[in-house]
Design an enzyme around this catalytic site. Sequence first.
Site, PDB file in Angstrom:
ATOM      1  N   HIS A 161      -9.645 -37.485   4.032  1.00 13.48           N
ATOM      2  CA  HIS A 161     -10.819 -36.896   2.953  1.00 13.48           C
ATOM      3  C   HIS A 161      -9.200 -35.763   2.282  1.00 13.48           C
ATOM      4  O   HIS A 161      -9.919 -35.597   0.825  1.00 13.48           O
ATOM      5  CB  HIS A 161     -11.531 -35.738   2.931  1.00 13.48           C
ATOM      6  CG  HIS A 161     -12.672 -36.687   4.264  1.00 13.48           C
ATOM      7  ND1 HIS A 161     -13.418 -36.536   3.772  1.00 13.48           N
ATOM      8  CD2 HIS A 161     -12.975 -37.079   4.924  1.00 13.48           C
ATOM      9  CE1 HIS A 161     -14.553 -37.594   3.874  1.00 13.48           C
ATOM     10  NE2 HIS A 161     -14.332 -37.328   5.346  1.00 13.48           N
ATOM     11  N   ASP A 374      -6.044 -31.840  -5.067  1.00 14.08           N
ATOM     12  CA  ASP A 374      -7.407 -32.082  -4.383  1.00 14.08           C
ATOM     13  C   ASP A 374      -7.370 -33.447  -4.176  1.00 14.08           C
ATOM     14  O   ASP A 374      -7.337 -34.585  -5.358  1.00 14.08           O
ATOM     15  CB  ASP A 374      -7.421 -31.544  -5.568  1.00 14.08           C
ATOM     16  CG  ASP A 374      -9.221 -30.559  -4.582  1.00 14.08           C
ATOM     17  OD1 ASP A 374      -9.826 -31.044  -3.592  1.00 14.08           O
ATOM     18  OD2 ASP A 374     -10.527 -29.798  -5.057  1.00 14.08           O
TER      19      ASP A 374
HETATM   20  P1  ADP Z   1     -13.029 -28.804  -0.307  1.00 12.84           P
HETATM   21  O1  ADP Z   1     -13.456 -30.050   0.102  1.00 12.84           O
HETATM   22  O2  ADP Z   1     -11.987 -28.845  -0.263  1.00 12.84           O
HETATM   23  O3  ADP Z   1     -14.130 -26.941  -0.227  1.00 12.84           O
HETATM   24  P2  ADP Z   1     -14.002 -30.024  -2.615  1.00 12.84           P
HETATM   25  O4  ADP Z   1     -15.280 -29.634  -4.133  1.00 12.84           O
HETATM   26  O5  ADP Z   1     -14.985 -31.329  -3.229  1.00 12.84           O
HETATM   27  O6  ADP Z   1     -13.617 -28.959  -2.476  1.00 12.84           O
HETATM   28  O7  ADP Z   1     -15.588 -28.570  -1.880  1.00 12.84           O
HETATM   29  C1  ADP Z   1     -16.333 -28.175  -1.935  1.00 12.84           C
HETATM   30  C2  ADP Z   1     -17.970 -28.297  -1.299  1.00 12.84           C
HETATM   31  O8  ADP Z   1     -18.290 -26.534  -0.791  1.00 12.84           O
HETATM   32  C3  ADP Z   1     -18.818 -28.636  -2.791  1.00 12.84           C
HETATM   33  O9  ADP Z   1     -19.826 -29.109  -2.391  1.00 12.84           O
HETATM   34  C4  ADP Z   1     -19.292 -27.360  -3.137  1.00 12.84           C
HETATM   35  O10 ADP Z   1     -20.932 -27.075  -3.588  1.00 12.84           O
HETATM   36  C5  ADP Z   1     -19.576 -26.634  -1.885  1.00 12.84           C
HETATM   37  N1  ADP Z   1     -19.148 -24.400  -2.210  1.00 12.84           N
HETATM   38  C6  ADP Z   1     -17.913 -24.350  -2.962  1.00 12.84           C
HETATM   39  N2  ADP Z   1     -18.056 -22.909  -2.706  1.00 12.84           N
HETATM   40  C7  ADP Z   1     -19.278 -22.808  -2.416  1.00 12.84           C
HETATM   41  C8  ADP Z   1     -20.031 -21.361  -2.350  1.00 12.84           C
HETATM   42  N3  ADP Z   1     -19.516 -20.553  -2.653  1.00 12.84           N
HETATM   43  N4  ADP Z   1     -21.324 -21.341  -1.507  1.00 12.84           N
HETATM   44  C9  ADP Z   1     -21.820 -22.484  -0.964  1.00 12.84           C
HETATM   45  N5  ADP Z   1     -20.701 -23.638  -0.658  1.00 12.84           N
HETATM   46  C10 ADP Z   1     -19.708 -23.748  -1.922  1.00 12.84           C
HETATM   47  O1  F6P Z   2     -11.847 -30.886   2.401  1.00  7.74           O
HETATM   48  C1  F6P Z   2     -10.800 -31.188   3.718  1.00  7.74           C
HETATM   49  C2  F6P Z   2     -11.997 -30.076   4.237  1.00  7.74           C
HETATM   50  O2  F6P Z   2     -11.231 -29.743   5.770  1.00  7.74           O
HETATM   51  C3  F6P Z   2     -13.210 -30.442   4.210  1.00  7.74           C
HETATM   52  O3  F6P Z   2     -13.178 -31.627   5.557  1.00  7.74           O
HETATM   53  C4  F6P Z   2     -14.021 -29.739   4.921  1.00  7.74           C
HETATM   54  O4  F6P Z   2     -15.549 -29.490   4.951  1.00  7.74           O
HETATM   55  C5  F6P Z   2     -13.603 -28.529   4.490  1.00  7.74           C
HETATM   56  O5  F6P Z   2     -12.431 -28.591   4.022  1.00  7.74           O
HETATM   57  C6  F6P Z   2     -13.425 -26.883   4.754  1.00  7.74           C
HETATM   58  O6  F6P Z   2     -12.599 -26.668   5.526  1.00  7.74           O
HETATM   59  P1  F6P Z   2     -12.500 -26.105   6.953  1.00  7.74           P
HETATM   60  O7  F6P Z   2     -13.550 -26.993   7.921  1.00  7.74           O
HETATM   61  O8  F6P Z   2     -11.503 -25.788   7.742  1.00  7.74           O
HETATM   62  O9  F6P Z   2     -14.031 -24.479   6.615  1.00  7.74           O
END
Ligand code: ADP
Ligand code: F6P
Length: 469
Positions: A161, A374
Amino acid sequence: MAGSESARPLVVAANRLPVMRTEDGWAPSPGGLVRALMPLLRASGGTWVGWTGVPDDATDEFTLDGVRLRPVDLSSEEVDEYYEGFANDSLWPLYHDALRRSTFDSTQWESYVGVNERFADALADAAPDGAIIWIHDYHLQLVPQMVRERRDDVLIGYFLHIPFPPWELFARLPWREDIVRGLLGADLLGFQRRIGASNFVTVARELLREDVTVDEADAQVVHHRGRSTEVGAFPISIDNDEFRMLAAEREVRRRASSLRTRLGDPGVILLGVDRLDYTKGIGLRMRAFLSLLDDGTIDPQHCVMVQVATPTREAVEHYQNERHEIERLVGEINGRHGRLGFPVLHYLYRNLPLEELVMLYLAGDVMLVTPMRDGMNLVAKEYVASRRDDDGVLVLSEFAGAADELTDAVLVNPHDDNALRAAIMTAIDMPLHERQERMTTLRDIVRRSDINSWAERFLGALAGRTDDG
Ligand code: ADP
Ligand code: F6P
């Protein structure tokens, strides 16, 4: 769906189980990945193998919504060494352009190996004959080969991912060969971007020179020790309909417009929504905002910023430092440009329910997605899917996987201060007809490739590997 087309039962492994503990027991975790995979698992009588998220939590296998969930217990020590240590303090920074120094510690590595072994044992035990095993993410890179050694009747897919780094960075890893051999246990290796797939092929060539031949005629296939592994790009997406439908709810739309009133009826709301991770470029966008306020380009009575930051990996020092820096900047920006009762930067450090995120996506005139690196960035796609009004501007870093697809966003190199300032102003000043044109195209792209088509494509390609052997 591809899972049933292949007529093989599906077994999934990820660091976390797709559940959260609630007062009434377990509930499915939010997120498109969980919603896409659960029906496939249910239809094929499959199992999801993962950690409950709680250290020393000896929970037995249980069933939720017709899917068997098989916990892999992690001790507190393993949470320290495998999860916070090797996964999030060695691999995470290294795989994200080495934006922070990686710790390389052999005790943490041994813990990573031990936890990967336990996942492989659980998978080998849970998988019916001839199953498809789909392993997810950087926590479990040794598992494909470990499962291969235990079971030769299964098809093994692995999806990363996060970005896969270039050879120059990957080469720093003291256990680089173990990781590559671990991954090559899979029949299919999926990456978010083509660059990740080709970085992996280069790494395999450089490290295992005598063992590997790469066939690039069609898909990239790495031939290794009498077996072959297909390597490709499978950009992940979101559950488009879920965001589209939430954004249509009257209450969500009402709250989005009442938020604007509560913020003092600004002409423009800039929005950031991220895990509080140093890869996300939260500080870069805040500094660009500050400099536009400082030189008077942005009028604080006309334009405000909202930043929601999700708590994450709080035990890891790089994350603690990042939080201090972001919160210092929030204070500096409001101290210099806010008015009593009217901060110019509204900052929340917490998780929010999905309805509130969608409400923010509807209120945000300009969505700032400015990571330094990212894997994909789903927030960018969620913003687009929520904008049923075909309005709003997405400012998107070239260093997010989403930039390969969302080319009608305002693309920017966030490392370049002037370019970031200019991108923010382009978004703020963009005329309505151009906003609508760009957003319509972006929405089409996300609608056409959602999370279900992603899972279908990956599982279809994996099922196709039976012919190759
Ligand atoms: P990462 O996987 O690195 O966290 P992404 O942007 O791919 O980054 O995914 C982040 C996910 O977390 C998204 O589905 C988003 O809706 C969710 N998210 C981000 N901020 C919040 C928050 N404050 N509360 C709940 N969900 C959140
Ligand atoms: O995007 C990478 C990732 O490890 C996701 O698989 C996961 O939802 C997010 O980061 C949050 O990470 P963690 O599992 O460390 O809370």
